[in-house]
Motif scaffolding. Structure first.
Motif, short mmCIF file in Angstrom:
data_model
loop_
_atom_site.label_atom_id
_atom_site.label_comp_id
_atom_site.label_asym_id
_atom_site.label_seq_id
_atom_site.Cartn_x
_atom_site.Cartn_y
_atom_site.Cartn_z
N ALA A 233 -3.43 -5.64 -4.63
CA ALA A 233 -4.27 -5.49 -3.45
C ALA A 233 -3.42 -5.09 -2.24
CB ALA A 233 -5.02 -6.79 -3.17
N TYR A 234 -2.27 -5.73 -2.10
CA TYR A 234 -1.39 -5.37 -0.99
C TYR A 234 -0.92 -3.93 -1.11
CZ TYR A 234 2.64 -5.02 2.02
OH TYR A 234 3.54 -4.59 2.96
N ALA B 213 -2.34 -1.43 -2.62
CA ALA B 213 -3.45 -0.51 -2.35
C ALA B 213 -3.66 -0.33 -0.85
CB ALA B 213 -4.73 -1.03 -3.01
N ILE B 214 -3.63 -1.43 -0.12
CA ILE B 214 -3.79 -1.35 1.34
C ILE B 214 -2.61 -0.62 1.96
CG2 ILE B 214 -3.97 -2.71 3.46
CD1 ILE B 214 -5.34 -4.90 1.80
N LEU B 215 -1.40 -0.90 1.46
CA LEU B 215 -0.19 -0.25 1.97
C LEU B 215 -0.27 1.26 1.82
CD1 LEU B 215 2.79 -0.73 3.00
CD2 LEU B 215 3.46 -0.63 0.59
N LEU C 5 -2.96 3.09 1.43
CA LEU C 5 -4.02 3.62 2.28
C LEU C 5 -3.54 3.79 3.72
CD1 LEU C 5 -6.98 4.45 2.71
CD2 LEU C 5 -7.51 2.02 3.08
N VAL C 6 -2.86 2.77 4.24
CA VAL C 6 -2.33 2.85 5.61
C VAL C 6 -1.30 3.96 5.72
CG1 VAL C 6 -0.98 1.61 7.34
CG2 VAL C 6 -2.82 0.43 6.14
N TYR D 10 5.20 5.96 -1.09
CA TYR D 10 4.48 5.68 0.14
C TYR D 10 5.26 6.10 1.40
CZ TYR D 10 6.50 1.42 2.33
OH TYR D 10 7.29 0.51 3.02
N THR E 45 2.71 0.76 8.65
CA THR E 45 2.95 -0.13 7.52
C THR E 45 3.74 -1.37 7.95
OG1 THR E 45 4.91 1.15 6.87
CG2 THR E 45 2.83 1.71 5.81
N LEU F 287 1.28 -3.72 9.28
CA LEU F 287 0.67 -4.45 8.16
C LEU F 287 1.60 -5.55 7.68
CD1 LEU F 287 -1.51 -4.74 5.94
CD2 LEU F 287 -0.26 -2.98 4.64
N CYS G 299 0.82 -9.61 7.49
CA CYS G 299 0.93 -10.39 6.26
C CYS G 299 1.99 -11.48 6.37
CB CYS G 299 1.25 -9.48 5.08
SG CYS G 299 -0.07 -8.33 4.66
N SER H 239 5.34 -8.26 0.97
CA SER H 239 5.15 -7.43 2.16
C SER H 239 6.46 -7.28 2.94
CB SER H 239 4.07 -8.01 3.07
OG SER H 239 4.46 -9.26 3.61
#
Length: 483
Positions: free
Chosen positions: A12-13, A15-17, A19-20, A168, A180, A183, A187, A335
């Motif tokens: 999940a982390y 995926a968000i990373l 995306l950002v 990324y 990032t 983010l 976290c 993170s």
């Protein structure tokens, strides 16, 4: 906590990373990769930089350190705050005035190409070791929690991790890293605060009782004035904190290229000063968490690990707390490490491309992009190999040695910059590499002699001695007829 839950939290982390990173870096050019086009809002840079100086190692090490060192680390943090002022009001105006992409271009303008390459190589070696060690730590934790049970060797774990880090950061560089890192701050600080909440609640304290417990705890002692020979002596740690911050933030391409992504020097200064205040509070909270982790371990009858770094993982994952605490620990650890690895890879790519290869001067935009992509991929592969070397050879003594070697490399950088900014003397620049190599060797010899002959323990202030040896060596290289 099951391995499936760990993987779900990490996925999940990630995926968000991604995306950002994609949203922020999809239109980035070379200027966006290297400097973020100098359009980053100062408040966003400040929020990102709160977690910028922290990694997964910070996440597990600082809370555990209170058993041996109490809150003495805060003495150094107070020095950090003073060092941030020096970075903001001395170095930032200089770098903006010179319009540098890499910090070490200053050494070229001041002394010549030999000094430029020396500074770049010292940064390169130091950052490669430090960044690889940070990734190795999180790979080792994930190996224990997940991949051993799945039969995946650590080399596969490390290669997959670095592949994702490369992906990324490949396009956006600094332009993506600001977001990032924001983010990461969310976290990291969120995991810290929520873990603190759950541990205090498990101990049955009200917040007033918790505050009183910390104040009365022998682990919360901050100031140490009694033994000048100790590595925890206040003045040693305070002044070391000033110089460590200037060297490892103000002269570090990784840290400063995010600060220099702000539009103006004034914005960068506001970012740095706000970051200093926030980081002081966050580090204090990490130390407070350490007091409660040891209190909980004692109440729950947990056998403490041999290394203090293992206390936080022990309590969070195996301490009988709600499963969400273990998940918060994993998210905070991952993170912190992923963002630190991405930031380091971007800084290494910038320095190697601009300083060592000189591609920014001799290539057009398309050629520079091609060189940058090749360097970025090669350095990701090199970091993977260094991680595997840690797996093959690392023990506590080797890891400690790597940290010492990494800290030594900033001494020559600090000395060269200080000499260049505080004097107008010209030197025989071809001999600067010899001075830069000799300074850490002389510092190590001084540390050994004082410990064996005088019983005096040099602590973090070793960086200062290292810088002074560099300055002394450069004085020997002065061109007497060109003063």
């Amino acid at each position: 906590m099951t391995s499936g839950a760990v993987i779900a939290a990490v996925a999940a982390y990630i995926a968000i990373l991604f995306l950002v990173a994609w949203l922020s870096g999809r239109r980035a050019d070379n200027a966006g990769f290297f400097t973020g086009n100098r359009r980053t809002p100062w408040y966003m840079a400040a929020f990102a930089m709160i977690g910028g100086a922290m990694s997964g190692i910070t996440f597990v090490s600082v809370p555990g350190s209170v058993a041996d060192d109490s809150f003495s680390y805060m003495q150094m943090v107070f020095g950090f705050a003073v060092g941030q002022c020096a970075v903001a009001f001395v170095l930032v105006p200089l770098f903006y005035r010179l319009h540098v992409v890499s910090l070490y271009e200053y050494l070229d303008a001041r002394f010549g190409a030999a000094a430029h390459h020396t500074g770049a190589w010292f940064f390169f070696v130091s950052q490669m070791l430090r960044a690889s060690l940070k990734v190795f730590v999180v790979c080792a934790v994930m190996q224990q929690l997940v991949f051993d049970a799945w039969g995946v060797p650590l080399w596969g774990n490390a290669a997959f991790t670095m592949l994702l880090v490369w992906l990324y950061t490949r396009r956006g560089g600094v332009k993506s890293l600001i977001w990032t890192d924001a983010l990461k701050t969310t976290c990291l600080v969120g995991s810290l605060v929520l873990t603190l909440f759950f541990v205090v609640r498990a101990l049955g304290f009200t917040w007033a009782e918790a505050a009183e417990y910390v104040v009365r705890s022998p682990l919360s002692r901050v100031f140490f004035f009694d033994d000048p020979s100790s590595g925890r002596y206040f003045w040693k740690m305070f002044f070391a904190g000033i110089f460590v911050l200037v060297a490892m933030t103000g002269l570090d391409q990784d840290m400063m290229q995010k600060n220099l992504s702000c539009a103006t020097p004034r914005d960068a200064q506001k970012n740095i000063m706000l970051t200093a205040c926030c980081q002081t509070v966050v580090i204090l909270l990490f130390l407070v968490l350490g007091v409660f982790l040891y209190a909980y371990a004692a109440r729950a009858g947990l056998a403490l690990p041999d290394r203090t770094d293992g206390v936080f993982p022990l309590v969070a994952v195996h301490g009988g707390l709600p499963a969400v605490v273990g998940l918060l620990f994993v998210v905070g650890l991952v993170s912190g490490t992923w963002s630190a690895a991405g930031s380091a890879l971007t800084a290494l790519t910038t320095s190697f491309t601009v300083d060592i290869l000189g591609a920014a001067r001799r290539c057009d935009e398309r050629g520079l992009t091609r060189v940058r992509h090749g360097v970025h991929l090669a350095l990701a592969a090199a970091m993977t190999l260094v991680i595997l070397c840690f797996d093959a050879f690392a023990d506590d003594s080797v890891i400690n040695l790597v940290y010492k070697v990494a800290s030594y490399t900033y001494g020559p950088l600090l000395g060269m910059f200080a000499f260049g900014m505080c004097t107008r003397l010209r030197v025989r620049e071809r001999r600067i590499p010899a001075v830069a190599v000799a300074a850490p060797l002389l510092s190590a010899l001084l540390q050994y002699v004082l410990r064996v002959r005088c019983g005096y323990q040099i602590g973090f202030e070793l960086l200062v001695y290292n810088a002074l040896f560099t300055v002394a060596g450069m004085l020997l290289l002065v061109r007497r007829h060109e003063k």
